[in-house]
Motif scaffolding. Structure first.
Motif, short mmCIF file in Angstrom:
data_model
loop_
_atom_site.label_atom_id
_atom_site.label_comp_id
_atom_site.label_asym_id
_atom_site.label_seq_id
_atom_site.Cartn_x
_atom_site.Cartn_y
_atom_site.Cartn_z
N GLU A 190 0.97 3.88 13.19
CA GLU A 190 0.81 5.29 13.56
C GLU A 190 0.91 6.20 12.35
N ASP A 191 1.82 5.85 11.44
CA ASP A 191 2.00 6.68 10.24
C ASP A 191 0.75 6.65 9.37
N ALA A 192 0.14 5.48 9.23
CA ALA A 192 -1.09 5.38 8.44
C ALA A 192 -2.20 6.21 9.06
N LEU A 193 -2.31 6.18 10.39
CA LEU A 193 -3.33 6.97 11.07
C LEU A 193 -3.06 8.46 10.93
N ASP A 194 -1.78 8.87 11.03
CA ASP A 194 -1.43 10.27 10.85
C ASP A 194 -1.76 10.75 9.44
N ALA A 195 -1.51 9.89 8.45
CA ALA A 195 -1.82 10.24 7.06
C ALA A 195 -3.33 10.41 6.87
N ARG A 196 -4.10 9.52 7.47
CA ARG A 196 -5.57 9.61 7.35
C ARG A 196 -6.08 10.89 7.99
N ARG A 197 -5.57 11.24 9.17
CA ARG A 197 -6.02 12.46 9.83
C ARG A 197 -5.71 13.69 8.98
N ALA A 198 -4.53 13.69 8.33
CA ALA A 198 -4.17 14.81 7.47
C ALA A 198 -5.11 14.90 6.27
N ALA A 199 -5.40 13.76 5.66
CA ALA A 199 -6.31 13.74 4.51
C ALA A 199 -7.71 14.21 4.90
N ASP A 200 -8.18 13.79 6.07
CA ASP A 200 -9.50 14.22 6.54
C ASP A 200 -9.54 15.73 6.72
N LEU A 201 -8.48 16.29 7.30
CA LEU A 201 -8.42 17.74 7.50
C LEU A 201 -8.43 18.48 6.17
N LEU A 202 -7.76 17.90 5.16
CA LEU A 202 -7.70 18.54 3.84
C LEU A 202 -8.98 18.29 3.04
N GLY A 203 -9.81 17.38 3.51
CA GLY A 203 -11.06 17.08 2.82
C GLY A 203 -10.88 16.32 1.52
N ILE A 204 -9.88 15.43 1.48
CA ILE A 204 -9.64 14.66 0.26
C ILE A 204 -9.88 13.18 0.53
N PRO A 205 -10.27 12.41 -0.48
CA PRO A 205 -10.41 10.95 -0.30
C PRO A 205 -9.07 10.34 0.10
N PHE A 206 -9.13 9.25 0.84
CA PHE A 206 -7.90 8.63 1.34
C PHE A 206 -8.03 7.11 1.28
N TYR A 207 -6.94 6.46 0.85
CA TYR A 207 -6.92 5.01 0.75
C TYR A 207 -5.58 4.48 1.27
N VAL A 208 -5.58 3.23 1.70
CA VAL A 208 -4.35 2.53 2.04
C VAL A 208 -4.18 1.40 1.05
N TRP A 209 -3.04 1.37 0.37
CA TRP A 209 -2.76 0.34 -0.63
C TRP A 209 -1.68 -0.60 -0.11
N ASP A 210 -1.93 -1.87 -0.23
CA ASP A 210 -0.99 -2.88 0.23
C ASP A 210 0.05 -3.17 -0.85
N PHE A 211 1.26 -2.65 -0.64
CA PHE A 211 2.38 -2.91 -1.54
C PHE A 211 3.44 -3.75 -0.85
N SER A 212 3.05 -4.46 0.21
CA SER A 212 4.03 -5.17 1.02
C SER A 212 4.76 -6.27 0.25
N GLU A 213 4.03 -6.97 -0.61
CA GLU A 213 4.67 -8.06 -1.37
C GLU A 213 5.70 -7.51 -2.35
N ARG A 214 5.33 -6.45 -3.05
CA ARG A 214 6.26 -5.83 -4.00
C ARG A 214 7.46 -5.25 -3.25
N PHE A 215 7.21 -4.63 -2.09
CA PHE A 215 8.29 -4.05 -1.29
C PHE A 215 9.24 -5.14 -0.81
N ARG A 216 8.68 -6.26 -0.37
CA ARG A 216 9.52 -7.37 0.08
C ARG A 216 10.42 -7.87 -1.05
#
Length: 365
Positions: A52-78
């Motif tokens: 849900e957080d990723a989707l909320d972030a994307r909707r905000a970026a779309d409204l602001l008209g900026i490019p948006f990406y999701v980066w996988d940092f799960s291994e580093r976070f673990r």
């Protein structure tokens, strides 16, 4: 300035990104995927970095008209946050995973990649203020003391501060941010703040640790070494804790007892009176400086040992790789593994992980 806006999916990071756009910067939004559990869902205000957080972030970026990406940092976070959390508890210490996440993920891994891609700064929704002084950039408390997050940012170094951007630092209150988000049409305007530990979204830290560390029964001792109860696993306790103590022997004075020490090697927990939580000295070696480093020697400062604790006047000493702090009045219930952040007024001097504590109350008191 080319700005990489870290967008968690919350209202603060969305408004921070919007202000960066308004300031005329070339902004790109990025959401960090920190869990590989594809079905991870948000429960109320627990956890963060979910679907849900990723989707909320994307909707905000779309409204602001900026490019948006999701980066996988799960291994580093673990490796850098979750495994560190487990190993610290296994060693009988009380870690702060938010400090490790800021240190290792948001302002190390993310900033490193941002600089490699040609960005000038990473923008976040943290409440803290940056001041460019004669000796470089300084990290200061936010205008809104109730929302100030300079404590969890105390791990930032001078190099990291030079490439950091906090648009919310001078905002007088969170209510102002929410009102601004609503005015901008951001759907996260009234989204609740996340709390607890993000990788334990159900809030059951004790159960989560029992699964990861293992639960083995052991003795609860008083300060004289006498057995006064049993526990289901030493990892479930931290210094200053009162609840959850199953004591079969009442205190001689009839007063409540608190956890004074956790000994993982012997799998024992030491309890005693509240007075015994008073700490006259703390020290540690895992330190960093937020800007110019203090010279070896002693200096006056204020020290904060928890995110929402009051700063305490103290005298600090730096000798080589070690930092020692003696407060004017004793700290209350300090646990090894906690982070001590040093301040000069509103300016963050630096931080260290507490490795040793000295009680203000002698054993025979």
């Amino acid at each position: 300035m080319r700005v990489l806006a870290a967008m968690s999916g919350g209202v603060d990071s969305a408004v921070a990104a919007a202000r960066a756009v308004d300031a005329g910067h070339d902004v790109v939004g990025v959401h960090l995927a920190l869990s590989r559990a594809g079905g991870t869902l948000r429960t109320g205000s627990r956890g963060c970095c979910t679907i849900e957080d990723a989707l909320d972030a994307r909707r905000a970026a779309d409204l602001l008209g900026i490019p948006f990406y999701v980066w996988d940092f799960s291994e580093r976070f673990r490796d850098d946050v979750i495994e560190d959390f487990i190993s610290e508890y296994r060693a009988g210490r009380t870690p702060n995973p938010c400090m490790r996440c800021n240190e290792k993920i948001k302002f190390a891994a993310l900033l490193e990649r941002a600089l490699e891609l040609g960005f000038d700064a990473v923008c976040t929704g943290h409440y803290a203020t940056l001041v460019d002084g004669r000796e470089g950039r300084e990290l200061h408390r936010a205008s809104d003391e109730a929302k100030d997050q300079s404590y969890v940012l105390g791990v930032l170094t001078a190099e990291q501060l030079a490439h950091t951007y906090f648009p919310l630092g001078t905002t007088p209150s969170k209510a102002v941010v929410r009102a601004e988000a609503a005015e901008r049409g951001l759907t996260v305007a009234q989204k609740p703040d996340s709390h607890d530990i993000c990788f334990i979204p159900d809030g059951d830290t004790r159960g989560w640790l029992a699964e990861k560390v293992g639960a083995e029964q052991g003795d609860v001792l008083d300060r004289d070494g006498a057995v006064v109860g049993r526990h289901e696993g030493a990892h479930a306790f931290t210094v200053g804790q009162r609840r959850g103590l199953q004591l079969g022997v009442p205190a001689s004075d009839g007063k409540p007892r608190f956890v004074l020490e956790v000994r993982p090697v012997s799998n024992t927990v030491v309890v005693g009176p509240k007075d015994a939580l008073a700490t006259a000295e703390i020290s540690g070696e895992r330190h960093s400086w937020a800007g110019r480093a203090p010279a070896d020697g002693t200096f006056d400062c204020h020290v904060q040992i928890r995110a929402h604790a009051d700063p305490v006047p103290a005298r600090a000493a730096v000798h080589g790789g070690s930092v020692t702090v003696v407060p004017e009045d004793p700290f209350d219930g300090v646990a090894p593994g906690q982070t001590a952040v040093l301040y000069d007024g509103t300016r963050v001097i630096g931080q260290f992980t507490i490795a040793r504590t000295v009680s203000a109350v002698p054993l025979d008191a």
